[in-house]
Motif scaffolding. Sequence first.
Motif, PDB file in Angstrom:
ATOM      1  N   HIS A 101       0.854  -1.185   0.000  1.00 18.08           N
ATOM      2  CA  HIS A 101       0.000   0.000   0.000  1.00 18.08           C
ATOM      3  C   HIS A 101       0.891   1.236   0.000  1.00 18.08           C
ATOM      4  O   HIS A 101       2.120   1.139   0.183  1.00 18.08           O
ATOM      5  CB  HIS A 101      -0.915   0.011   1.231  1.00 18.08           C
ATOM      6  N   THR A 102       0.293   2.389  -0.166  1.00 15.04           N
ATOM      7  CA  THR A 102       1.025   3.648  -0.091  1.00 15.04           C
ATOM      8  C   THR A 102       1.421   3.933   1.355  1.00 15.04           C
ATOM      9  O   THR A 102       0.626   3.712   2.277  1.00 15.04           O
ATOM     10  CB  THR A 102       0.164   4.804  -0.621  1.00 15.04           C
ATOM     11  N   ILE A 103       2.640   4.384   1.547  1.00 17.73           N
ATOM     12  CA  ILE A 103       3.113   4.731   2.886  1.00 17.73           C
ATOM     13  C   ILE A 103       3.356   6.228   2.978  1.00 17.73           C
ATOM     14  O   ILE A 103       3.387   6.941   1.967  1.00 17.73           O
ATOM     15  CB  ILE A 103       4.396   3.962   3.247  1.00 17.73           C
ATOM     16  N   GLU A 104       3.546   6.708   4.198  1.00 15.79           N
ATOM     17  CA  GLU A 104       3.850   8.118   4.408  1.00 15.79           C
ATOM     18  C   GLU A 104       5.288   8.431   4.019  1.00 15.79           C
ATOM     19  O   GLU A 104       5.554   9.406   3.316  1.00 15.79           O
ATOM     20  CB  GLU A 104       3.609   8.483   5.879  1.00 15.79           C
ATOM     21  N   SER A 105       6.251   7.589   4.484  1.00 16.14           N
ATOM     22  CA  SER A 105       7.654   7.891   4.202  1.00 16.14           C
ATOM     23  C   SER A 105       8.550   6.740   4.622  1.00 16.14           C
ATOM     24  O   SER A 105       8.194   5.925   5.482  1.00 16.14           O
ATOM     25  CB  SER A 105       8.094   9.170   4.935  1.00 16.14           C
ATOM     26  N   PHE A 106       9.727   6.675   3.984  1.00 17.30           N
ATOM     27  CA  PHE A 106      10.850   5.898   4.495  1.00 17.30           C
ATOM     28  C   PHE A 106      11.615   6.836   5.427  1.00 17.30           C
ATOM     29  O   PHE A 106      12.348   7.716   4.970  1.00 17.30           O
ATOM     30  CB  PHE A 106      11.761   5.424   3.360  1.00 17.30           C
ATOM     31  N   GLU A 107      11.447   6.675   6.721  1.00 14.11           N
ATOM     32  CA  GLU A 107      12.096   7.579   7.673  1.00 14.11           C
ATOM     33  C   GLU A 107      13.606   7.365   7.707  1.00 14.11           C
ATOM     34  O   GLU A 107      14.384   8.314   7.710  1.00 14.11           O
ATOM     35  CB  GLU A 107      11.505   7.386   9.071  1.00 14.11           C
ATOM     36  N   LYS A 108      14.036   6.111   7.754  1.00 13.94           N
ATOM     37  CA  LYS A 108      15.458   5.782   7.759  1.00 13.94           C
ATOM     38  C   LYS A 108      15.654   4.475   6.997  1.00 13.94           C
ATOM     39  O   LYS A 108      14.817   3.577   7.070  1.00 13.94           O
ATOM     40  CB  LYS A 108      15.998   5.627   9.198  1.00 13.94           C
ATOM     41  N   ILE A 109      16.761   4.369   6.291  1.00 14.54           N
ATOM     42  CA  ILE A 109      17.120   3.154   5.568  1.00 14.54           C
ATOM     43  C   ILE A 109      18.443   2.659   6.137  1.00 14.54           C
ATOM     44  O   ILE A 109      19.428   3.416   6.200  1.00 14.54           O
ATOM     45  CB  ILE A 109      17.238   3.416   4.054  1.00 14.54           C
ATOM     46  N   TYR A 110      18.480   1.404   6.559  1.00 11.96           N
ATOM     47  CA  TYR A 110      19.655   0.841   7.213  1.00 11.96           C
ATOM     48  C   TYR A 110      20.404  -0.085   6.263  1.00 11.96           C
ATOM     49  O   TYR A 110      19.799  -0.903   5.557  1.00 11.96           O
ATOM     50  CB  TYR A 110      19.260   0.093   8.478  1.00 11.96           C
ATOM     51  N   ILE A 111      21.726   0.029   6.272  1.00 14.09           N
ATOM     52  CA  ILE A 111      22.604  -0.817   5.467  1.00 14.09           C
ATOM     53  C   ILE A 111      23.275  -1.790   6.417  1.00 14.09           C
ATOM     54  O   ILE A 111      24.233  -1.445   7.117  1.00 14.09           O
ATOM     55  CB  ILE A 111      23.656   0.021   4.718  1.00 14.09           C
ATOM     56  N   GLY A 112      22.755  -3.012   6.481  1.00 17.87           N
ATOM     57  CA  GLY A 112      23.261  -3.957   7.453  1.00 17.87           C
ATOM     58  C   GLY A 112      23.003  -3.468   8.856  1.00 17.87           C
ATOM     59  O   GLY A 112      22.069  -2.702   9.127  1.00 17.87           O
ATOM     60  N   GLY A 113      23.858  -3.876   9.796  1.00 19.08           N
ATOM     61  CA  GLY A 113      23.686  -3.458  11.184  1.00 19.08           C
ATOM     62  C   GLY A 113      24.588  -2.325  11.592  1.00 19.08           C
ATOM     63  O   GLY A 113      24.571  -1.897  12.754  1.00 19.08           O
ATOM     64  N   GLY A 114      25.399  -1.793  10.646  1.00 17.28           N
ATOM     65  CA  GLY A 114      26.388  -0.809  11.038  1.00 17.28           C
ATOM     66  C   GLY A 114      26.197   0.583  10.502  1.00 17.28           C
ATOM     67  O   GLY A 114      26.840   1.527  10.980  1.00 17.28           O
ATOM     68  N   TYR A 115      25.293   0.759   9.509  1.00 17.70           N
ATOM     69  CA  TYR A 115      25.150   2.074   8.892  1.00 17.70           C
ATOM     70  C   TYR A 115      23.696   2.337   8.532  1.00 17.70           C
ATOM     71  O   TYR A 115      22.901   1.409   8.357  1.00 17.70           O
ATOM     72  CB  TYR A 115      26.003   2.188   7.616  1.00 17.70           C
TER      73      TYR A 115
END
Length: 688
Positions: free
Chosen positions: A59-73
């Motif tokens: 469905h449509t979302i409001e936003s991607f607040e944060k995107i994580y690259i693995g567990g370190g970034y």
Amino acid sequence: MGPSASEPKFGGYTVTRRGAALHHQVVYGQTKIGGVVVFDDASGANNKYLSRIIAFAGHTIESFEKIYIGGGYRVGTINSSTGAVTGVFAVDQNGADVGSELTGSNNPFNGYLSIREVLGGHTTSLDGQTLSNFSSLWTANHKLLGIAHLAIVFEYADNVWDEGLPEITALIKGKKVYDPRTSSIAWSANPALIVRDFLTNTNYGLGESTGNIDDTLISTAAGICEATDWDTGAPERYTCNGAWTTSQAPVDVIAQLMTSCAGYLWYAQGKWRLKAGKYVAPTVTLTEDDLRSPLSVSTRHSRRDNFNAVRGTFRGPATNYQFTDYPTVTSSTFVTVDGGLESTMDLALPFTDTPDEAQRLATIALEKNRSQITVSGSFGLNAFSLQVGDNVNITNSRFGWTNKLFEVVAWGLNVEDYQLQVNLVLRETTTTTYDEFLNPTGFESDNTNLPGAIGEVVVDTGVSPTTNVTGLLANGGIRQIEVSWTNPVNDDYSFTRVFYNTSSTLNLGLYTDQVGESVTFGVGANQTLWVWAQAYDTSNNNLGSLIGSVNATSKRSDTDDLIDDSVSEKGASASPNLVTLGSGYSTIASTGLYTTGNEAVEISFSFVGSETFATGDRRCNIRILENGSVIMVAEDVVVSRVQTFGGTVVRTANQVSAGNKTYSLQAASATGTVYAQYSFISAVELKK
């Protein structure tokens, strides 16, 4: 190929999934989730580019607040023209940022990672955005309409992806919902609005017509959920934050959503109706004149349905969105009433994201269970205006009830002997069931005002009546403070008023009235509460003197209540000053702590190392010292481009003496040139 395609339970996809026919994911409120890989293709010279599409929500979302690259970034700045990730933040094991944004040569993914966000309301492929080097197999006809997804390009580099491609997860603000109060559609974590959305949704909900929803009750419940009078430390009374997949049965989804607001959802008179948990004073009193049948009374639950403690799990930012136990809610008073036998109910709260809110919901569940008198019978039309969730007073001389408080749990209408009758099932309740305090007294004493088997208890003429509360005590527990006392012996005694404050100053406006001899206050971690007590008579006047104050401090639990005594950080400025490590150990961070000698100590540390990207192996040695003595060593730690290394060391109580301690994080180069780009160390004493 990554994790298997097995379906998760509530909580959604916590990691990236692959499968031929996986279910859609639905996100309400805000939560951190993984997604489903729906496209993978290698392209370019020597297949140096991997193009990937990860679908996060159906469905449509409001936003991607944060995107994580693995567990370190986590992703920082994205180039608006190309989609290149030009900045990232290092994160710790809890997902919190460590230091400032890493850009340029300090960005370990600089030039090797590009991302585009598509929120789901698009009409063209990738929402019309360009993404450099994305596979030509993904054409303008590939749109994923109505699906929120990320388009990603990984460029091959053995020194960047030497441990394989990282797990991509995201903190998402989910579905937008309709609010009947404003006739608008917007993102919300309000449980009442979310349940309404599920009831009316035709894709994954019940598909009910909006005409079958009682929006008047929905609006009232939404206002209750958003109230802030519950706890000044919480932004709203109830919130709903979580995800689920369409493999779940609708009845299970509704049940789990409703755990977030401690309320009722039912279908009556052709409409779905909802009430959120809050005490509302009754407006109807039913007496013996209203009865149309004998009353059936059950005074206690069976042992199978009875419990005196509640435990369970929640999932939120305090635990990096991993399911974790919230502190158990219980009372020694309840255990004593149950003959000393502990009985625990497991209450999972998958749509609750803070330990405070989880404990409040568990407290409500426990108090509702301890109100055990259940009454069923037929009443006249005076009961017609009642609904499920309403409170009603019952006066019945045979049972010794005068305005005894009950909650309607079932309502029905039938005709008997040509007369309309209202069939009710009532469960006793209290005025404090939905507040933030655990109130363990009064559940037995208010069952009836009839005399006991040996008659009424009166003060004998040979006994001098007392007027003062005695034995006032306060004891700190995990996130709560239990106060006990002894009431005076006096025929005119009515109740005890317990005043409380977070300072030693008496505030006559902060109090709770109790008829028993104990009360438990729910408080924050490591919080001190001062209390006073005073007996009152049947005319609501002072019976005795004000007693107190006494005080107690709550203990810290094992969720998010461990408080760092101090944290020393280095290299966390906007332009990090790199420290070149020599062959000998040097201190890069330190912290101080006073220890009692009776508790264990937890030392947490993190080290971000970097190198010059020249050929050859780069390694370093790391160690932790306690007052100059080595307590942990890690040798030959590989540093590839920018590498994060961290962990936790626990010193048991018999290893730590009382006194001031200095904990130091030291590092040295083992091979080649290594820099300490960022480091920190913290120490906490683990309170039992």
